[in-house]
Design a protein around this motif. Sequence first.
Motif, PDB file in Angstrom:
ATOM      1  N   LYS A   1       0.810  -1.219   0.000  1.00  0.00           N
ATOM      2  CA  LYS A   1       0.000   0.000   0.000  1.00  0.00           C
ATOM      3  C   LYS A   1       0.844   1.271   0.000  1.00  0.00           C
ATOM      4  O   LYS A   1       0.312   2.367  -0.117  1.00  0.00           O
ATOM      5  CB  LYS A   1      -0.926   0.028   1.216  1.00  0.00           C
ATOM      6  CG  LYS A   1      -2.007  -1.033   1.179  1.00  0.00           C
ATOM      7  CD  LYS A   1      -2.912  -0.898   2.388  1.00  0.00           C
ATOM      8  CE  LYS A   1      -4.014  -1.956   2.364  1.00  0.00           C
ATOM      9  NZ  LYS A   1      -4.897  -1.809   3.538  1.00  0.00           N
ATOM     10  N   SER A   2       2.133   1.128   0.157  1.00  0.00           N
ATOM     11  CA  SER A   2       3.033   2.282   0.232  1.00  0.00           C
ATOM     12  C   SER A   2       3.427   2.775  -1.153  1.00  0.00           C
ATOM     13  O   SER A   2       3.401   2.025  -2.127  1.00  0.00           O
ATOM     14  CB  SER A   2       4.317   1.898   0.977  1.00  0.00           C
ATOM     15  OG  SER A   2       4.038   1.499   2.286  1.00  0.00           O
ATOM     16  N   MET A   3       3.851   4.047  -1.195  1.00  0.00           N
ATOM     17  CA  MET A   3       4.477   4.556  -2.409  1.00  0.00           C
ATOM     18  C   MET A   3       5.820   3.857  -2.568  1.00  0.00           C
ATOM     19  O   MET A   3       6.429   3.440  -1.588  1.00  0.00           O
ATOM     20  CB  MET A   3       4.748   6.066  -2.283  1.00  0.00           C
ATOM     21  CG  MET A   3       3.554   6.954  -2.419  1.00  0.00           C
ATOM     22  SD  MET A   3       4.042   8.703  -2.440  1.00  0.00           S
ATOM     23  CE  MET A   3       3.882   9.107  -0.715  1.00  0.00           C
ATOM     24  N   SER A   4       6.294   3.785  -3.787  1.00  0.00           N
ATOM     25  CA  SER A   4       7.645   3.282  -4.003  1.00  0.00           C
ATOM     26  C   SER A   4       8.637   4.322  -3.492  1.00  0.00           C
ATOM     27  O   SER A   4       8.290   5.501  -3.292  1.00  0.00           O
ATOM     28  CB  SER A   4       7.893   3.013  -5.490  1.00  0.00           C
ATOM     29  OG  SER A   4       8.006   4.241  -6.188  1.00  0.00           O
TER      30      SER A   4
ATOM     31  N   ARG B   1       9.389  13.586   4.457  1.00  0.00           N
ATOM     32  CA  ARG B   1      10.839  13.402   4.594  1.00  0.00           C
ATOM     33  C   ARG B   1      11.132  12.399   5.705  1.00  0.00           C
ATOM     34  O   ARG B   1      12.038  11.578   5.579  1.00  0.00           O
ATOM     35  CB  ARG B   1      11.516  14.743   4.862  1.00  0.00           C
ATOM     36  CG  ARG B   1      13.026  14.641   4.791  1.00  0.00           C
ATOM     37  CD  ARG B   1      13.682  15.974   5.013  1.00  0.00           C
ATOM     38  NE  ARG B   1      13.452  16.454   6.362  1.00  0.00           N
ATOM     39  CZ  ARG B   1      13.551  17.722   6.750  1.00  0.00           C
ATOM     40  NH1 ARG B   1      13.869  18.660   5.884  1.00  0.00           N
ATOM     41  NH2 ARG B   1      13.331  18.062   7.991  1.00  0.00           N
ATOM     42  N   GLY B   2      10.364  12.445   6.790  1.00  0.00           N
ATOM     43  CA  GLY B   2      10.497  11.450   7.857  1.00  0.00           C
ATOM     44  C   GLY B   2      10.203  10.047   7.337  1.00  0.00           C
ATOM     45  O   GLY B   2      10.907   9.090   7.675  1.00  0.00           O
ATOM     46  N   GLN B   3       9.186   9.917   6.504  1.00  0.00           N
ATOM     47  CA  GLN B   3       8.897   8.614   5.892  1.00  0.00           C
ATOM     48  C   GLN B   3      10.099   8.127   5.084  1.00  0.00           C
ATOM     49  O   GLN B   3      10.463   6.957   5.150  1.00  0.00           O
ATOM     50  CB  GLN B   3       7.696   8.709   4.947  1.00  0.00           C
ATOM     51  CG  GLN B   3       6.367   8.754   5.601  1.00  0.00           C
ATOM     52  CD  GLN B   3       5.279   8.784   4.536  1.00  0.00           C
ATOM     53  OE1 GLN B   3       5.241   9.686   3.693  1.00  0.00           O
ATOM     54  NE2 GLN B   3       4.399   7.813   4.579  1.00  0.00           N
ATOM     55  N   LEU B   4      10.677   9.039   4.323  1.00  0.00           N
ATOM     56  CA  LEU B   4      11.816   8.661   3.485  1.00  0.00           C
ATOM     57  C   LEU B   4      12.992   8.192   4.332  1.00  0.00           C
ATOM     58  O   LEU B   4      13.682   7.249   3.952  1.00  0.00           O
ATOM     59  CB  LEU B   4      12.225   9.826   2.582  1.00  0.00           C
ATOM     60  CG  LEU B   4      13.373   9.558   1.618  1.00  0.00           C
ATOM     61  CD1 LEU B   4      13.086   8.364   0.704  1.00  0.00           C
ATOM     62  CD2 LEU B   4      13.658  10.808   0.783  1.00  0.00           C
ATOM     63  N   SER B   5      13.208   8.813   5.482  1.00  0.00           N
ATOM     64  CA  SER B   5      14.312   8.363   6.335  1.00  0.00           C
ATOM     65  C   SER B   5      14.063   6.938   6.832  1.00  0.00           C
ATOM     66  O   SER B   5      15.007   6.162   6.968  1.00  0.00           O
ATOM     67  CB  SER B   5      14.552   9.334   7.498  1.00  0.00           C
ATOM     68  OG  SER B   5      13.497   9.296   8.437  1.00  0.00           O
TER      69      SER B   5
END
Length: 168
Positions: free
Chosen positions: A38-41, A140-144
Amino acid sequence: MTPMLEPMLNEFREEVAITKRVLERVPVDQLTWKPHRKSMSLGQLALHIASVPGGVAKISQLDEFDVAQGTFDPPQPKSIEEIHGAFDESVRAAEECLGGMTEQKARGNWRLMAHGKQIFSRPRVEILRSIMLNHWYHHRGQLSVYLRLLDVPVPVIYGRSADENPFG
């Protein structure tokens, strides 16, 4: 520039440097990776982060935005260069928006609509704070976290990470 937006522009500039550090860690060979179905790539998330400031700057120039006109499923980037190019363009657009906005425009109401029905109306400056900045920091927190899951060293954001310590 209006004095009321000067602190926001200064914060934006500091956050640009932090965001750039995080985006530079995105591994080029993992752009299609997802932590969950369900997440973005990774690439979609990175491109979204790269594009948020410019996209919000663009819609904040309007008096209203109807979500029916938007697409909220970020495309899959073809390369890391596409992400970095989008980031550069987005930063430039946000700088122009914040630097050129009058106090009257900043205090003026901006409306979010859905199929012609008003969802809310808030001063434009609040939209810039909540959607351009807070929304940006959230992703940005998700990306980390994505980077951590891929065992990519997480850069310093506001203080030390498990991989980097700016204090010693």
